[in-house]
Design a protein around this motif. Sequence first.
Motif, PDB file in Angstrom:
ATOM      1  N   PHE A 140      -7.638  33.969  19.372  1.00 23.31           N
ATOM      2  CA  PHE A 140      -7.625  33.840  20.594  1.00 23.31           C
ATOM      3  C   PHE A 140      -6.796  35.371  21.143  1.00 23.31           C
ATOM      4  O   PHE A 140      -7.768  36.066  22.149  1.00 23.31           O
ATOM      5  N   GLU A 141      -5.789  35.743  20.465  1.00 21.54           N
ATOM      6  CA  GLU A 141      -5.235  37.025  21.023  1.00 21.54           C
ATOM      7  C   GLU A 141      -6.259  38.252  20.597  1.00 21.54           C
ATOM      8  O   GLU A 141      -6.518  39.141  21.634  1.00 21.54           O
ATOM      9  N   LEU A 142      -6.749  38.361  19.605  1.00 19.31           N
ATOM     10  CA  LEU A 142      -7.694  39.472  19.085  1.00 19.31           C
ATOM     11  C   LEU A 142      -9.043  39.422  20.347  1.00 19.31           C
ATOM     12  O   LEU A 142      -9.351  40.397  20.620  1.00 19.31           O
ATOM     13  N   ALA A 143      -9.597  38.294  20.499  1.00 19.62           N
ATOM     14  CA  ALA A 143     -10.423  38.235  21.435  1.00 19.62           C
ATOM     15  C   ALA A 143     -10.066  38.439  22.659  1.00 19.62           C
ATOM     16  O   ALA A 143     -10.779  39.288  23.571  1.00 19.62           O
ATOM     17  N   ALA A 144      -8.896  38.373  23.258  1.00 23.36           N
ATOM     18  CA  ALA A 144      -8.418  38.761  24.422  1.00 23.36           C
ATOM     19  C   ALA A 144      -8.238  40.390  24.650  1.00 23.36           C
ATOM     20  O   ALA A 144      -8.549  40.871  25.561  1.00 23.36           O
ATOM     21  N   PHE A 145      -7.737  40.946  23.450  1.00 21.46           N
ATOM     22  CA  PHE A 145      -7.840  42.321  23.610  1.00 21.46           C
ATOM     23  C   PHE A 145      -8.965  42.937  23.804  1.00 21.46           C
ATOM     24  O   PHE A 145      -9.035  43.883  24.604  1.00 21.46           O
ATOM     25  N   ALA A 146     -10.197  42.315  23.161  1.00 27.53           N
ATOM     26  CA  ALA A 146     -11.462  42.866  23.358  1.00 27.53           C
ATOM     27  C   ALA A 146     -11.924  42.547  24.797  1.00 27.53           C
ATOM     28  O   ALA A 146     -12.551  43.498  25.331  1.00 27.53           O
ATOM     29  N   ALA A 147     -11.744  41.439  25.350  1.00 29.96           N
ATOM     30  CA  ALA A 147     -12.250  41.067  26.336  1.00 29.96           C
ATOM     31  C   ALA A 147     -11.432  41.709  27.858  1.00 29.96           C
ATOM     32  O   ALA A 147     -12.117  42.152  28.716  1.00 29.96           O
ATOM     33  N   LEU A 148      -9.956  42.076  27.664  1.00 25.61           N
ATOM     34  CA  LEU A 148      -9.555  42.742  28.432  1.00 25.61           C
ATOM     35  C   LEU A 148      -9.861  44.394  28.585  1.00 25.61           C
ATOM     36  O   LEU A 148      -9.853  44.969  29.641  1.00 25.61           O
ATOM     37  N   ASP A 149     -10.359  44.855  27.138  1.00 30.35           N
ATOM     38  CA  ASP A 149     -10.823  46.229  27.234  1.00 30.35           C
ATOM     39  C   ASP A 149     -12.101  46.319  28.246  1.00 30.35           C
ATOM     40  O   ASP A 149     -12.413  47.129  28.722  1.00 30.35           O
ATOM     41  N   ALA A 159      -5.201  32.565  25.283  1.00 31.75           N
ATOM     42  CA  ALA A 159      -4.382  33.399  24.177  1.00 31.75           C
ATOM     43  C   ALA A 159      -2.976  33.247  24.493  1.00 31.75           C
ATOM     44  O   ALA A 159      -2.249  32.918  23.322  1.00 31.75           O
ATOM     45  N   CYS A 160      -2.412  33.228  25.662  1.00 33.17           N
ATOM     46  CA  CYS A 160      -0.961  33.016  25.901  1.00 33.17           C
ATOM     47  C   CYS A 160      -0.394  31.687  25.425  1.00 33.17           C
ATOM     48  O   CYS A 160       0.319  31.314  25.056  1.00 33.17           O
ATOM     49  N   GLU A 161      -1.460  30.707  26.033  1.00 34.42           N
ATOM     50  CA  GLU A 161      -1.120  29.371  25.839  1.00 34.42           C
ATOM     51  C   GLU A 161      -0.997  28.987  24.273  1.00 34.42           C
ATOM     52  O   GLU A 161      -0.202  28.439  23.887  1.00 34.42           O
ATOM     53  N   ALA A 162      -1.979  29.537  23.661  1.00 37.14           N
ATOM     54  CA  ALA A 162      -2.036  29.090  22.217  1.00 37.14           C
ATOM     55  C   ALA A 162      -1.010  29.857  21.543  1.00 37.14           C
ATOM     56  O   ALA A 162      -0.309  29.323  20.494  1.00 37.14           O
ATOM     57  N   LEU A 163      -0.817  31.175  21.604  1.00 33.23           N
ATOM     58  CA  LEU A 163       0.568  31.780  21.082  1.00 33.23           C
ATOM     59  C   LEU A 163       1.738  31.030  21.366  1.00 33.23           C
ATOM     60  O   LEU A 163       2.784  30.846  20.462  1.00 33.23           O
ATOM     61  N   ASP A 170       8.096  36.857  17.020  1.00 34.23           N
ATOM     62  CA  ASP A 170       7.054  37.572  16.860  1.00 34.23           C
ATOM     63  C   ASP A 170       5.885  37.041  17.910  1.00 34.23           C
ATOM     64  O   ASP A 170       5.310  37.569  18.972  1.00 34.23           O
ATOM     65  N   ARG A 171       5.611  35.598  17.826  1.00 33.98           N
ATOM     66  CA  ARG A 171       4.684  35.297  18.727  1.00 33.98           C
ATOM     67  C   ARG A 171       4.827  35.196  20.189  1.00 33.98           C
ATOM     68  O   ARG A 171       3.978  34.935  20.805  1.00 33.98           O
ATOM     69  N   TYR A 172       6.178  34.690  20.339  1.00 26.30           N
ATOM     70  CA  TYR A 172       6.604  34.655  21.679  1.00 26.30           C
ATOM     71  C   TYR A 172       6.366  35.981  22.604  1.00 26.30           C
ATOM     72  O   TYR A 172       6.031  36.099  23.829  1.00 26.30           O
ATOM     73  N   GLU A 173       6.776  37.140  21.697  1.00 32.59           N
ATOM     74  CA  GLU A 173       6.644  38.343  22.498  1.00 32.59           C
ATOM     75  C   GLU A 173       5.103  38.839  22.630  1.00 32.59           C
ATOM     76  O   GLU A 173       4.844  39.367  23.768  1.00 32.59           O
ATOM     77  N   ARG A 174       4.426  38.372  21.707  1.00 35.51           N
ATOM     78  CA  ARG A 174       2.698  38.406  21.902  1.00 35.51           C
ATOM     79  C   ARG A 174       2.365  37.577  22.844  1.00 35.51           C
ATOM     80  O   ARG A 174       1.583  38.252  23.791  1.00 35.51           O
ATOM     81  N   ALA A 175       3.078  36.546  23.179  1.00 36.66           N
ATOM     82  CA  ALA A 175       2.584  35.832  24.316  1.00 36.66           C
ATOM     83  C   ALA A 175       2.658  36.335  25.459  1.00 36.66           C
ATOM     84  O   ALA A 175       2.122  36.354  26.516  1.00 36.66           O
TER      85      ALA A 175
END
Length: 542
Positions: A204-213, A225-229, A247-252
């Motif tokens: 979800f996080e990697l999908a979000a990076f691409a979608a936000l770009d 992605a935030c909810e999943a992390l 690590d996951r909280y910071e990525r969230a």
Amino acid sequence: MVALARKELLELRPTWGSTAGGAVVIRLEPLSADESRRLAQHASGGRVDDREASIIAKRAGGNPFFIIETTGMLMPGDAATDGHALRAVPPTVQAVVSARLDSLPPRLRDLARHASVFRYSFDLGELTVVDPNATPEEVRALEDCEMLVRDPEPDGPQRWRLRHSMLKDVVYASLAKRDRARLHLRVAEYLMDTGHPSFAADHFELAAFAALDLNPNDRSVADRACEALLFAADRARRRMESRSAIDRYERALVMAGPEERWAAREARILAGKGEAHYWLGEYEAARLSLERAVELGEEHQDHFALALALRFLGDIAINFEGDVDKAERLLTRSLEAAEKLGDRWAVVRSLIFAGWVPWTRSRYDEAETIWRRALDSADAKDYWARVRALTALSINHSEMGDREGALRLIDEANALAEISGDRFSLANTAVQKARTLDDLGRGEEALPWFDLGIATFGEVGARWEIADARAARGIAKRNLGRLDEAEEDLRAAVRIAEELGDRQLPPWTLRNLAQVAELRGDKVAAEELLRRSRDAETRGPH
């Protein structure tokens, strides 16, 4: 087991691997120019001449991986018609990999790109999630092209992965961002459906990076992605995998976006992150996260975040700040928030922490009442809370002189910890059992329990607990007349506690260290240690 890492690992974590028995660190230096030339010629089977080998060696910088890749890239092509003309040598290893990818038939090139979205490895069924038309024959063709390698797992289906990380990175970079977002979402949803939410969070996080770009104003994927992390981080925190949780909280929080948008969800992220820092003894980082969680929790009336954050702020007030009155206020608020939430698990945890206020003031009857209430209120399957309540009660009975009662309580706690399989709970009960055995004059029997607890705390990085356990083991060894070992443990406990800024352990640890000096007949050292103990006591909890 073999672990490969760059030199930065030991710069950041100089003690990494030092606690493992028989561990050996081998530093691999770059190959010399002569060694690089010889490797290029050997890898080519003699089909690369001296001039080409010299160019490859110069560009590789002594990196054998680059030498092998570059030489391999040259093999499919023929030399010029005279058999001696210099062939073009790619300038970087990325260029080598890109050239290999470009040389593939279009269908295999697309399949390799689709496979690059997997973080580690995949089986044929998983590959069809991102490419429904994938066939075993195409996978074998990518193996023959040295794009894929088998990842043997004897007890499961055959798995494959991209041959190495550089290849994976280059192939993934060639995948369009729209395709990245689409394929990562497919994998994430597949992982959610098959019961792997923590792995799904990464996709979800990697999908979000691409979608936000592609569209920074569309935060729908980023919110997922935030909810999943957050979910994955909470799981890691409950398992005492604190570094992974942080690590996951910071990525969230990165996925959450600008701070002005933060609300109850982000309060929970910060509260969980603060707890994870707390267990690692990183009190200042914990305090900053927890205080911000309280601000957001109060602003958005999130009682879950408030109960959690105030609970750990209260414990930090006792151990780190030495302010029992402040701890009492914070823990009272934590209990109120838990009761408003109506969550029995939250209430029990706040009670367990609240019991340490009267205990620190030597009001053992009050502490007993609070911890009994926690134990009676805990759900039968809430092993974490039941183990903590029983361990606290055992400690309390030790202080009240009921050592046999303390042993019965900790044996009950240890049995529950065994059922739960939680390593941190097992370590806690092991150390308290060791203390109780030592109090009963069974020091030799206590030492293996101390060793078990200390080793486990080391594995999970719980530094305060290591200091506390080593201090207790030092006392047990002193009682057995093993003065050198006792001094080593007690000094290590003082050092760790002072590094952490803890105010509870140093006074009594220094007093016990003074007793070791007295047993040696070193009155000067004993008096100095007692002076330091009195000094530390003035800064201790009050």
